[in-house]
Write an enzyme that holds these catalytic residues in place. Structure first.
Site, PDB file in Angstrom:
ATOM      1  N   TRP A 157       0.855  -1.187   0.000  1.00 42.11           N
ATOM      2  CA  TRP A 157       0.000   0.000   0.000  1.00 42.11           C
ATOM      3  C   TRP A 157       0.889   1.235   0.000  1.00 42.11           C
ATOM      4  O   TRP A 157       1.456   1.603   1.025  1.00 42.11           O
ATOM      5  CB  TRP A 157      -0.902  -0.014   1.236  1.00 42.11           C
ATOM      6  N   HIS A 174      -6.591   1.911   1.909  1.00 46.23           N
ATOM      7  CA  HIS A 174      -7.660   0.951   1.630  1.00 46.23           C
ATOM      8  C   HIS A 174      -8.758   1.154   2.678  1.00 46.23           C
ATOM      9  O   HIS A 174      -8.572   1.898   3.647  1.00 46.23           O
ATOM     10  CB  HIS A 174      -7.149  -0.505   1.616  1.00 46.23           C
ATOM     11  N   ARG A 200      -3.434   6.530  -2.578  1.00 48.97           N
ATOM     12  CA  ARG A 200      -2.132   5.868  -2.628  1.00 48.97           C
ATOM     13  C   ARG A 200      -1.148   6.733  -3.396  1.00 48.97           C
ATOM     14  O   ARG A 200      -1.540   7.440  -4.324  1.00 48.97           O
ATOM     15  CB  ARG A 200      -2.236   4.494  -3.288  1.00 48.97           C
ATOM     16  N   GLN A 214     -13.091   2.467  -2.764  1.00 55.91           N
ATOM     17  CA  GLN A 214     -13.191   1.035  -2.519  1.00 55.91           C
ATOM     18  C   GLN A 214     -14.478   0.736  -1.765  1.00 55.91           C
ATOM     19  O   GLN A 214     -15.112   1.630  -1.205  1.00 55.91           O
ATOM     20  CB  GLN A 214     -12.047   0.570  -1.601  1.00 55.91           C
ATOM     21  N   VAL A 257      -6.004 -11.613   6.338  1.00 55.02           N
ATOM     22  CA  VAL A 257      -6.913 -12.737   6.104  1.00 55.02           C
ATOM     23  C   VAL A 257      -6.108 -14.032   5.996  1.00 55.02           C
ATOM     24  O   VAL A 257      -4.956 -14.025   5.581  1.00 55.02           O
ATOM     25  CB  VAL A 257      -7.746 -12.546   4.808  1.00 55.02           C
ATOM     26  N   ALA A 311     -13.864 -11.214   4.903  1.00 50.96           N
ATOM     27  CA  ALA A 311     -13.832  -9.823   4.473  1.00 50.96           C
ATOM     28  C   ALA A 311     -13.421  -9.773   3.010  1.00 50.96           C
ATOM     29  O   ALA A 311     -12.807 -10.700   2.495  1.00 50.96           O
ATOM     30  CB  ALA A 311     -12.838  -9.018   5.316  1.00 50.96           C
TER      31      ALA A 311
HETATM   32  N1  PHE Z   1      -7.598  -4.110   1.504  1.00 57.76           N
HETATM   33  C1  PHE Z   1      -7.173  -4.943   0.410  1.00 57.76           C
HETATM   34  C2  PHE Z   1      -6.592  -4.036  -0.677  1.00 57.76           C
HETATM   35  O1  PHE Z   1      -6.750  -2.855  -0.631  1.00 57.76           O
HETATM   36  C3  PHE Z   1      -8.284  -5.765  -0.158  1.00 57.76           C
HETATM   37  C4  PHE Z   1      -8.799  -6.802   0.817  1.00 57.76           C
HETATM   38  C5  PHE Z   1      -9.778  -6.479   1.724  1.00 57.76           C
HETATM   39  C6  PHE Z   1      -8.312  -8.075   0.801  1.00 57.76           C
HETATM   40  C7  PHE Z   1     -10.277  -7.420   2.589  1.00 57.76           C
HETATM   41  C8  PHE Z   1      -8.782  -9.055   1.663  1.00 57.76           C
HETATM   42  C9  PHE Z   1      -9.767  -8.719   2.555  1.00 57.76           C
HETATM   43  O2  PHE Z   1      -5.970  -4.487  -1.603  1.00 57.76           O
END
Ligand code: PHE
Length: 348
Positions: A157, A174, A200, A214, A257, A311
């Site tokens: 990120w 995010h 970003r 998002q 995750v 998620a």
């Molecule tokens: N936050 C991650 C991204 O910006 C996406 C994501 C969210 C992945 C939740 C897994 C679970 O790339």
């Protein structure tokens, strides 16, 4: 003799009146004949010079002429006014057969429309839509999400940092920090989606924006499994991209995750044969997802042995580009009405 004078006066007045064609000329005429210093007032003054026998008849004749001219004046005034009105109507005429001028109405931004559509799809699946802060504490953006300081995954990120003496503050890269904020606030079961702006440090090109939107999805409960995640995302994709969409889940890595997946749908342009849009693969990746990491559950005080969750996080611009066949992400934020006005679908 005096009566001759009056006859002459009548003829002159009548002639003048007949040739008066404007309201200005009419009022000049009125001043000349009927006004306080006009010809008829003069005629009345001559009364004094007449003999007592002549006076009554002359006085009567002057009064009669005055009445006659006043009536003639009013009649002429009517005619002149009517003619002026006709002339104005002829030049100022409203052509009722011309097409009306359209009212320029604004429309909702295509991304706003899509956010509403996605919220509505998830509302029907039992999810509440909430929002969170764009300027975020690094604790929520990273640490609580199982990405400690110096973890190499932070590089994924490309974060914009906001100057701060005491705390590490970022523009959220995010929407995942809202997983943590939501779980801190609510007791399970949790079912939310969180649309919102993200930032970003990114060079701008046809597929990269430094600012984008998002949507985060989060479900936590007892006995939630990967099957719930797969079923929910498949339903979401089919509602958004058509009921015949095939879906694909592949392993992927996100620190918050375990297991993590990337979620793809079969290409809606070539239906899997391979084309430019899917870069020959037949599949289009639309989001990252996975089962909420036990460390993240523990960080918010949820018992990871009792609760499980899943998620996902998904970029709206990418969804919109796929849905509407847009090839350059920059089009969304250039405020070009030629682009924006194509999305004038009426949404409440
Ligand atoms: N936050 C991650 C991204 O910006 C996406 C994501 C969210 C992945 C939740 C897994 C679970 O790339």
């Amino acid at each position: 003799m005096v009566t001759d004078q009056l006859d002459q006066l009548r003829r002159d007045a009548q002639k003048g009146l007949d040739s008066a064609a404007t309201t200005n000329e009419l009022s000049d005429w009125h001043a000349r004949y009927l006004g306080r210093k006009g010809a008829l007032t003069d005629a009345m003054r001559q009364l004094g010079a007449l003999s007592a026998e002549e006076r009554p008849a002359f006085g009567k004749a002057v009064n009669a002429l005055k009445t006659e001219l006043s009536e003639a004046f009013e009649a002429r005034q009517e005619i002149v006014r009517g003619a002026q009105l006709d002339a104005r109507l002829a030049t100022d005429a409203i052509d009722v057969t011309l097409p009306g001028r359209p009212l320029e109405l604004g429309t909702l931004h295509p991304i706003t429309q899509l956010i509403r559509e996605v919220s509505s799809i998830f509302a029907h699946l039992g999810f509440q839509t909430i929002e969170g802060p764009e300027v975020e504490d690094a604790y929520y953006a990273f640490d609580a999400l199982n990405i400690p300081k110096d973890h190499p995954a932070r590089d994924v990120w490309d974060t914009i940092f906001v100057q701060s003496e005491s705390r590490e503050i970022v523009l959220r890269p995010h929407t995942s920090p809202m997983q943590v904020r939501t779980m801190e606030r609510l007791k399970p079961p949790v079912r939310v989606i969180v649309p919102g702006r993200c930032y970003r440090y990114e060079a701008l090109d046809a597929t990269h924006e430094w600012h984008f939107q998002q949507v985060e999805g989060l479900a936590v409960d007892e006995h939630l499994t990967m099957t719930d995640l797969k079923g929910t995302l498949a339903e979401f994709a089919r509602q958004l991209f058509g009921p015949q969409r095939k879906v694909r889940f592949r392993c992927d890595y996100f620190p918050f995750v375990e297991p993590g997946v990337d979620f793809a749908i079969d290409c809606m342009v070539c239906h899997g044969d391979g084309c430019r849009v899917c870069k020959g693969t037949g599949w289009i990746e639309i989001l990252g997802a996975g089962m909420v990491h036990p460390n993240v559950l523990a960080n918010v005080g949820y018992d990871p042995d009792k609760y499980t969750g899943w998620a996902f996080g998904c970029g709206f611009e990418r969804l919109a580009m796929l849905k509407y066949g847009i090839t350059d992400i920059r089009a969304f934020y250039q405020s070009d009405l030629r682009f924006l006005s194509q999305f004038d679908r009426a949404t409440a």
